[in-house]
Design an enzyme around this catalytic site. Structure first.
Site, short mmCIF file in Angstrom:
data_model
loop_
_atom_site.label_atom_id
_atom_site.label_comp_id
_atom_site.label_asym_id
_atom_site.label_seq_id
_atom_site.Cartn_x
_atom_site.Cartn_y
_atom_site.Cartn_z
N MET A 39 -33.10 -114.76 69.67
CA MET A 39 -32.23 -114.75 70.84
C MET A 39 -31.90 -116.19 71.25
O MET A 39 -32.80 -117.02 71.38
CB MET A 39 -32.91 -114.05 72.02
CG MET A 39 -33.18 -112.57 71.84
SD MET A 39 -31.72 -111.57 71.50
CE MET A 39 -30.75 -111.84 72.99
N MET A 76 -30.28 -101.35 76.47
CA MET A 76 -31.04 -101.92 77.60
C MET A 76 -31.48 -100.79 78.52
O MET A 76 -30.72 -99.84 78.76
CB MET A 76 -30.16 -102.90 78.37
CG MET A 76 -29.58 -104.01 77.50
SD MET A 76 -28.66 -105.20 78.48
CE MET A 76 -27.99 -106.25 77.18
N SER A 78 -20.87 -107.41 69.23
CA SER A 78 -21.70 -106.61 70.14
C SER A 78 -20.80 -105.73 71.00
O SER A 78 -19.94 -106.24 71.73
CB SER A 78 -22.51 -107.52 71.05
OG SER A 78 -23.01 -106.76 72.14
N ASP A 121 -26.29 -102.94 71.61
CA ASP A 121 -27.30 -103.44 72.55
C ASP A 121 -27.79 -102.32 73.46
O ASP A 121 -27.02 -101.76 74.24
CB ASP A 121 -26.70 -104.57 73.40
CG ASP A 121 -26.63 -105.88 72.64
OD1 ASP A 121 -27.64 -106.27 72.04
OD2 ASP A 121 -25.55 -106.50 72.65
N MET A 171 -33.71 -103.30 73.52
CA MET A 171 -34.33 -104.09 74.60
C MET A 171 -34.93 -103.07 75.56
O MET A 171 -34.43 -102.84 76.67
CB MET A 171 -33.25 -104.96 75.27
CG MET A 171 -32.79 -106.11 74.40
SD MET A 171 -31.22 -106.82 74.91
CE MET A 171 -30.10 -105.73 74.03
N HIS A 206 -23.06 -104.38 66.29
CA HIS A 206 -24.29 -104.67 67.04
C HIS A 206 -24.30 -103.82 68.31
O HIS A 206 -23.36 -103.84 69.10
CB HIS A 206 -24.34 -106.16 67.38
CG HIS A 206 -25.61 -106.61 68.00
ND1 HIS A 206 -26.76 -106.83 67.27
CD2 HIS A 206 -25.94 -106.90 69.29
CE1 HIS A 206 -27.74 -107.23 68.08
NE2 HIS A 206 -27.26 -107.27 69.32
N ASP A 261 -28.33 -114.26 68.24
CA ASP A 261 -27.68 -113.39 69.24
C ASP A 261 -27.70 -114.06 70.61
O ASP A 261 -28.77 -114.33 71.15
CB ASP A 261 -28.44 -112.06 69.29
CG ASP A 261 -27.85 -111.04 70.24
OD1 ASP A 261 -26.78 -111.31 70.82
OD2 ASP A 261 -28.46 -109.97 70.38
N HIS A 320 -30.11 -103.03 68.55
CA HIS A 320 -31.00 -104.03 69.16
C HIS A 320 -31.63 -103.39 70.39
O HIS A 320 -30.98 -103.23 71.42
CB HIS A 320 -30.16 -105.27 69.52
CG HIS A 320 -30.91 -106.31 70.29
ND1 HIS A 320 -30.28 -107.38 70.91
CD2 HIS A 320 -32.24 -106.47 70.55
CE1 HIS A 320 -31.18 -108.13 71.52
NE2 HIS A 320 -32.37 -107.60 71.32
C1 DX5 Z 1 -27.98 -109.94 75.21
C2 DX5 Z 1 -27.47 -109.15 74.02
C3 DX5 Z 1 -26.40 -109.81 73.24
C4 DX5 Z 1 -25.16 -110.10 74.01
C5 DX5 Z 1 -24.25 -110.99 73.23
O1 DX5 Z 1 -29.10 -109.30 75.74
O2 DX5 Z 1 -28.53 -108.89 73.12
O3 DX5 Z 1 -26.08 -109.07 72.08
O4 DX5 Z 1 -24.51 -108.95 74.36
O5 DX5 Z 1 -23.15 -111.23 74.03
P1 DX5 Z 1 -22.42 -112.63 74.08
O6 DX5 Z 1 -21.93 -112.89 72.69
O7 DX5 Z 1 -21.32 -112.39 75.05
O8 DX5 Z 1 -23.42 -113.65 74.53
ZN ZN Z 2 -28.11 -108.01 71.07
#
Ligand code: DX5
Ligand code: ZN
Length: 227
Positions: A142, A41, A12, A39, A73, A37, A180, A71
């Site tokens: 998750m 947000m 990620s 992320d 969010m 990956h 994840d 991903h």
């Molecule tokens: C959380 C993300 C994950 C996160 C994983 O909302 O979707 O992808 O960044 O990070 P680690 O491996 O540090 O938990």
């Molecule tokens: Zn993620």
């Protein structure tokens, strides 16, 4: 885990050095990662803010050819899903409760040439898969509540992994099962044994001194779990 399916490691970028993002992505791919990956947000669906489609497009322009696993969010979903498809995403996963019309969002992702997946939070029921699984290429479970890297793995997800693995097997379709949140060398084997085949890891990889050694140790733990 499903032994016919190779394990994929998905670092990620949330835990990468954003000031050197292209080089960081090159480094994890050279270290043996299978997909990146990404992320996303929005400070609305989750209480944090990260990066949008221009950063994905910039990685493609920089020369990254590996699959990019976006991903989302975010709420709403459809506009950003479309923009990420245009920005070079390969996989696009989203949280079903963040979309007004889940079936439409799945179709939209596929129409734009990407592979769709649903993401279920630790407390989100598997019922979301009842009328969607035959449209999906990925289910992402998750193992933390979304919004932040570096959180602790919630082990009750292991039962959920087993249940989704059974549903995927019953479907007869080629659907990746991704995990994840809080994945480390010491728990990745348990996730693999419970049925995961795609493993997101942020802090465990980017926070380590030697990315290749960490990816290699993760693969070793997965192989041991597979027996
Ligand atoms: C959380 C993300 C994950 C996160 C994983 O909302 O979707 O992808 O960044 O990070 P680690 O491996 O540090 O938990
Ligand atoms: Zn993620």
């Amino acid at each position: 885990m499903n032994q016919s399916r190779p394990a994929w490691i998905a670092p990620s970028i949330l835990a990468a050095d954003f000031a050197r993002l292209g080089a960081e992505v090159d480094a994890v791919l050279a270290a043996g990662a299978d997909l990146i990956h990404f992320d996303v947000m929005d400070n609305h669906y989750v209480p944090n803010l990260t990066v949008g489609p221009p950063v994905c497009a910039a990685l493609r322009k920089y020369g990254v050819t590996a699959p990019i696993d976006v991903h989302l969010m975010v709420r709403p979903v459809d506009r950003l899903a479309t923009d990420f498809a245009k920005a070079g995403a390969t996989w696009i996963t989203f949280h079903p409760e963040a979309s007004e019309h889940v079936d439409r969002t799945i179709a939209l992702i596929r129409e734009h040439g990407c592979r769709p997946g649903l993401v279920l939070n630790p407390a989100t029921p598997l019922g979301w898969l009842d009328h969607t699984l035959d449209q999906l290429d990925m289910v992402l479970l998750m193992s933390v509540n979304p919004g932040f890297g570096g959180q602790q793995f919630i082990s009750s997800v292991l039962d959920k992994l087993r249940a989704v693995r059974e549903r995927i097997a019953a479907s007869g379709r080629d659907i990746r099962l991704e995990i994840d949140g809080g994945i480390k060398v010491d728990n990745i084997g348990a996730a693999a044994a419970a049925g995961a085949d795609t493993f997101v890891a942020g802090s465990a990889i980017f926070g380590s001194a030697d990315y290749a050694a960490t990816v290699c140790a993760m693969r070793g733990a997965i192989a041991t779990a597979a027996g």
